[in-house]
Design a protein around this motif. Structure first.
Motif, PDB file in Angstrom:
ATOM      1  N   GLU A 273       0.852  -1.181   0.000  1.00 13.19           N
ATOM      2  CA  GLU A 273       0.000   0.000   0.000  1.00 13.19           C
ATOM      3  C   GLU A 273       0.888   1.232   0.000  1.00 13.19           C
ATOM      4  N   PRO A 274       0.754   2.123  -0.988  1.00 13.31           N
ATOM      5  CA  PRO A 274       1.531   3.363  -0.968  1.00 13.31           C
ATOM      6  C   PRO A 274       1.297   4.116   0.328  1.00 13.31           C
ATOM      7  N   ILE A 275       2.354   4.712   0.871  1.00  9.24           N
ATOM      8  CA  ILE A 275       2.227   5.408   2.147  1.00  9.24           C
ATOM      9  C   ILE A 275       1.803   6.858   1.986  1.00  9.24           C
ATOM     10  N   ALA A 276       1.762   7.374   0.749  1.00  7.40           N
ATOM     11  CA  ALA A 276       1.462   8.792   0.521  1.00  7.40           C
ATOM     12  C   ALA A 276       0.126   9.204   1.136  1.00  7.40           C
ATOM     13  N   PHE A 277      -0.879   8.334   1.041  1.00  4.49           N
ATOM     14  CA  PHE A 277      -2.214   8.668   1.537  1.00  4.49           C
ATOM     15  C   PHE A 277      -2.219   8.891   3.042  1.00  4.49           C
ATOM     16  N   GLU A 278      -1.307   8.237   3.749  1.00  5.94           N
ATOM     17  CA  GLU A 278      -1.266   8.359   5.200  1.00  5.94           C
ATOM     18  C   GLU A 278      -0.575   9.630   5.665  1.00  5.94           C
ATOM     19  N   LEU A 279       0.162  10.295   4.791  1.00  8.20           N
ATOM     20  CA  LEU A 279       0.930  11.466   5.180  1.00  8.20           C
ATOM     21  C   LEU A 279       0.115  12.742   5.014  1.00  8.20           C
ATOM     22  N   GLU A 280       0.378  13.705   5.884  1.00  9.86           N
ATOM     23  CA  GLU A 280      -0.292  15.004   5.764  1.00  9.86           C
ATOM     24  C   GLU A 280       0.082  15.674   4.442  1.00  9.86           C
ATOM     25  N   ASP A 281       1.361  15.634   4.101  1.00 12.43           N
ATOM     26  CA  ASP A 281       1.834  16.090   2.799  1.00 12.43           C
ATOM     27  C   ASP A 281       2.210  14.848   2.001  1.00 12.43           C
ATOM     28  N   GLY A 282       1.277  14.380   1.184  1.00 10.08           N
ATOM     29  CA  GLY A 282       1.470  13.130   0.450  1.00 10.08           C
ATOM     30  C   GLY A 282       2.149  13.293  -0.891  1.00 10.08           C
ATOM     31  N   ASP A 283       2.680  14.495  -1.172  1.00 10.31           N
ATOM     32  CA  ASP A 283       3.347  14.723  -2.450  1.00 10.31           C
ATOM     33  C   ASP A 283       4.785  14.211  -2.372  1.00 10.31           C
ATOM     34  N   ILE A 284       4.924  12.888  -2.295  1.00  7.97           N
ATOM     35  CA  ILE A 284       6.230  12.265  -2.156  1.00  7.97           C
ATOM     36  C   ILE A 284       6.493  11.376  -3.371  1.00  7.97           C
ATOM     37  N   ARG A 285       7.711  10.918  -3.460  1.00 10.41           N
ATOM     38  CA  ARG A 285       8.091  10.034  -4.567  1.00 10.41           C
ATOM     39  C   ARG A 285       8.018   8.588  -4.094  1.00 10.41           C
ATOM     40  N   GLU A 286       7.228   7.791  -4.807  1.00  9.29           N
ATOM     41  CA  GLU A 286       7.125   6.366  -4.509  1.00  9.29           C
ATOM     42  C   GLU A 286       7.327   5.574  -5.798  1.00  9.29           C
ATOM     43  N   VAL A 287       8.073   4.506  -5.689  1.00  7.36           N
ATOM     44  CA  VAL A 287       8.333   3.628  -6.833  1.00  7.36           C
ATOM     45  C   VAL A 287       7.930   2.206  -6.439  1.00  7.36           C
ATOM     46  N   ILE A 288       7.021   1.620  -7.207  1.00  8.68           N
ATOM     47  CA  ILE A 288       6.571   0.256  -6.955  1.00  8.68           C
ATOM     48  C   ILE A 288       7.197  -0.664  -7.988  1.00  8.68           C
ATOM     49  N   ARG A 289       7.777  -1.745  -7.531  1.00  8.95           N
ATOM     50  CA  ARG A 289       8.375  -2.704  -8.461  1.00  8.95           C
ATOM     51  C   ARG A 289       8.075  -4.118  -7.970  1.00  8.95           C
ATOM     52  N   PRO A 290       7.993  -5.080  -8.884  1.00  2.00           N
ATOM     53  CA  PRO A 290       7.853  -6.477  -8.461  1.00  2.00           C
ATOM     54  C   PRO A 290       9.065  -6.873  -7.621  1.00  2.00           C
ATOM     55  N   TYR A 291       8.848  -7.684  -6.605  1.00  2.00           N
ATOM     56  CA  TYR A 291       9.950  -8.014  -5.696  1.00  2.00           C
ATOM     57  C   TYR A 291      10.246  -9.514  -5.651  1.00  2.00           C
ATOM     58  N   ILE A 292       9.305 -10.304  -5.150  1.00  3.89           N
ATOM     59  CA  ILE A 292       9.540 -11.736  -4.983  1.00  3.89           C
ATOM     60  C   ILE A 292       8.646 -12.515  -5.943  1.00  3.89           C
ATOM     61  N   MET A 293       9.213 -13.590  -6.521  1.00  2.46           N
ATOM     62  CA  MET A 293       8.437 -14.514  -7.330  1.00  2.46           C
ATOM     63  C   MET A 293       8.240 -15.806  -6.533  1.00  2.46           C
ATOM     64  N   GLY A 294       7.137 -16.481  -6.813  1.00  8.42           N
ATOM     65  CA  GLY A 294       6.847 -17.724  -6.121  1.00  8.42           C
ATOM     66  C   GLY A 294       6.458 -18.806  -7.102  1.00  8.42           C
ATOM     67  N   ARG A 295       6.471 -20.030  -6.602  1.00  9.88           N
ATOM     68  CA  ARG A 295       6.083 -21.165  -7.425  1.00  9.88           C
ATOM     69  C   ARG A 295       5.559 -22.274  -6.531  1.00  9.88           C
ATOM     70  N   ILE A 296       4.371 -22.769  -6.838  1.00 13.39           N
ATOM     71  CA  ILE A 296       3.873 -23.946  -6.138  1.00 13.39           C
ATOM     72  C   ILE A 296       4.665 -25.154  -6.625  1.00 13.39           C
ATOM     73  N   VAL A 297       5.284 -25.851  -5.695  1.00 13.38           N
ATOM     74  CA  VAL A 297       6.122 -27.004  -6.032  1.00 13.38           C
ATOM     75  C   VAL A 297       5.265 -28.249  -6.229  1.00 13.38           C
ATOM     76  N   ASP A 298       4.292 -28.422  -5.344  1.00  7.64           N
ATOM     77  CA  ASP A 298       3.381 -29.559  -5.445  1.00  7.64           C
ATOM     78  C   ASP A 298       1.990 -29.072  -5.070  1.00  7.64           C
ATOM     79  N   ILE A 299       1.082 -29.025  -6.035  1.00  9.78           N
ATOM     80  CA  ILE A 299      -0.225 -28.417  -5.813  1.00  9.78           C
ATOM     81  C   ILE A 299      -1.046 -29.201  -4.784  1.00  9.78           C
ATOM     82  N   ARG A 300      -0.932 -30.512  -4.782  1.00 15.24           N
ATOM     83  CA  ARG A 300      -1.691 -31.303  -3.806  1.00 15.24           C
ATOM     84  C   ARG A 300      -1.186 -31.053  -2.389  1.00 15.24           C
TER      85      ARG A 300
END
Length: 404
Positions: A273-300
């Motif tokens: 969740e971007p933190i800008a909305f929580e700040l009184e002055d929300g005019d900040i720089r935020e960069v969102i990027r993918p971080y972790i990838m996952g994989r189901i090894v055994d679905i059962r």
């Protein structure tokens, strides 16, 4: 192992006898120079010995050519909170190959062996930090979490926060700090429980003057912490977690107390969740990027523990799953989601969905809803099946802050 050329390769698990070659390949692949080690306070022998526990306590698979290590993958055994169920997981790291051996399918062979071994150990979920998202997507992995980086000027740091507790700076091995992360992991979907190996990796490249500050409530119970470094008038916030709003406010109040020492604060958030909305002055720089990838090894195995929405009536679905890498996941199975739990059933159902193991992973982990994946063309189904599936599943994006 023969990859179509005249050279024969040997795959096996690494032991502590392979430490020298393991460390050499890591340093070459990730270009860790002597200058890098000195800058962060490490000596070559120290970094080599720090990897000794990895070969003792992690699963490290390597490929050898004439007794020379040419490629390797390490799997750290960890646990993660997946919708309030503790899952054994394998965190894949140290994926590297000498350049002259790339393009021969060696890494693919090692990865298959690692995932097969994870299946044997009932580690039904794998995670990694990707150096190439397309490469891992081709092997059935998908994005499951984000990292949000932010920059806040000193004048934008919250000034109207109220917190009756207090903050204390503590040592890296402080028990309140360590236990606080465990408490946080127990209530946070996606969060990894840090064992000794994970904590060692957490601190590996930090400078000596990296600080830990813990927020305590008025009864002296630790409720939040931040890990940070002040350098050249900037506060670098490595991690900030809190168990309630009071602790969050208390930590921002602590940051504010440094306003005469810093020009800005730079940090990372994994709450999705971007933190800008929580700040009184929300005019900040935020960069969102993918971080972790996952994989189901055994679905059962994965579905045996999986928690869903606590609907009493329950709905059953038939999933036609494609997995081009792990044949045991290339299957069709029916699942009933009822009373907060999932159960594999041996019957056809009226609601049929076709999707890949990668899509199923990001769906069941909560990164994307079935509605969004359907609109992206990642799920083949009718609209009613999609609607009912979203009603049956929980929807919370994983918090994963560890980079191992």
């Amino acid at each position: 192992m023969n990859n179509g050329d005249s050279i024969h390769y040997n795959l096996r698990h690494l032991t502590t006898d392979d430490l020298e070659q393991y460390n050499a390949l890591l340093r070459y692949a990730f270009q860790v120079t002597e200058h890098d080690l000195i800058d962060t306070g490490w000596q070559d022998e120290e970094i080599k010995q720090s990897k000794f526990p990895v070969l003792e306590r992690a699963d490290v698979m390597g490929c050898f050519c004439e007794n020379n290590l040419i490629s390797q993958v390490a799997v750290y055994p960890l646990e993660a909170n997946i919708y309030n169920e503790i899952y054994p997981v394998g965190f894949v790291t140290s994926v590297c190959t000498y350049p002259e051996y790339t393009g021969k399918g060696i890494m693919k062979q090692i990865m298959f062996q690692c995932l097969s071994h994870m299946r044997q150990k009932k580690q039904s979920l794998a995670m990694l930090f990707p150096y190439s998202i397309p490469l891992y997507r081709n092997l059935g992995w998908e994005i499951i979490s984000n990292k949000i980086s932010y920059t806040i000027k000193d004048r934008q740091i919250p000034s109207n926060t109220h917190a009756p507790g207090f903050v204390r700076r503590v040592e890296w091995d402080n028990e309140d700090f360590i236990h606080l992360h465990t408490r946080f992991a127990e209530i946070t979907h996606g969060c990894l429980f840090r064992n000794s190996l994970a904590w060692e990796e957490y601190w590996r490249w930090d400078e000596d003057d990296t600080m830990v500050a813990v927020y305590y409530d008025i009864t002296s119970v630790p409720m939040g912490y931040m890990v940070y470094l002040i350098k050249e008038d900037i506060m670098y916030i490595k991690e900030m977690i809190y168990l309630n709003k009071e602790a969050q406010d208390g930590l921002w109040k602590y940051i504010r107390a440094h306003d005469s020492m810093i020009d800005e604060a730079r940090g990372n958030s994994y709450y999705n969740e971007p933190i800008a909305f929580e700040l009184e002055d929300g005019d900040i720089r935020e960069v969102i990027r993918p971080y972790i990838m996952g994989r189901i090894v055994d679905i059962r195995q994965f579905l045996e523990r999986y928690n869903c929405a606590p609907n009493k009536e329950g709905t059953s679905f038939t999933f036609e799953i494609t997995d081009d890498f792990l044949p045991w996941n290339n299957t069709t199975l029916s699942v009933r989601f009822s009373h907060g739990k999932s159960m594999i059933i041996e019957e056809e159902t009226p609601y049929h969905l076709k999707l890949s193991i990668a899509t199923l992973t990001t769906l069941l982990l909560g990164y994307k809803t079935s509605t969004k994946l359907y609109r992206m063309g990642r799920i083949t189904a009718n609209a009613e099946s999609i609607r009912l599936l979203d009603n049956a599943l929980l929807h919370e994006t994983p918090y994963i802050s560890d980079y191992i």
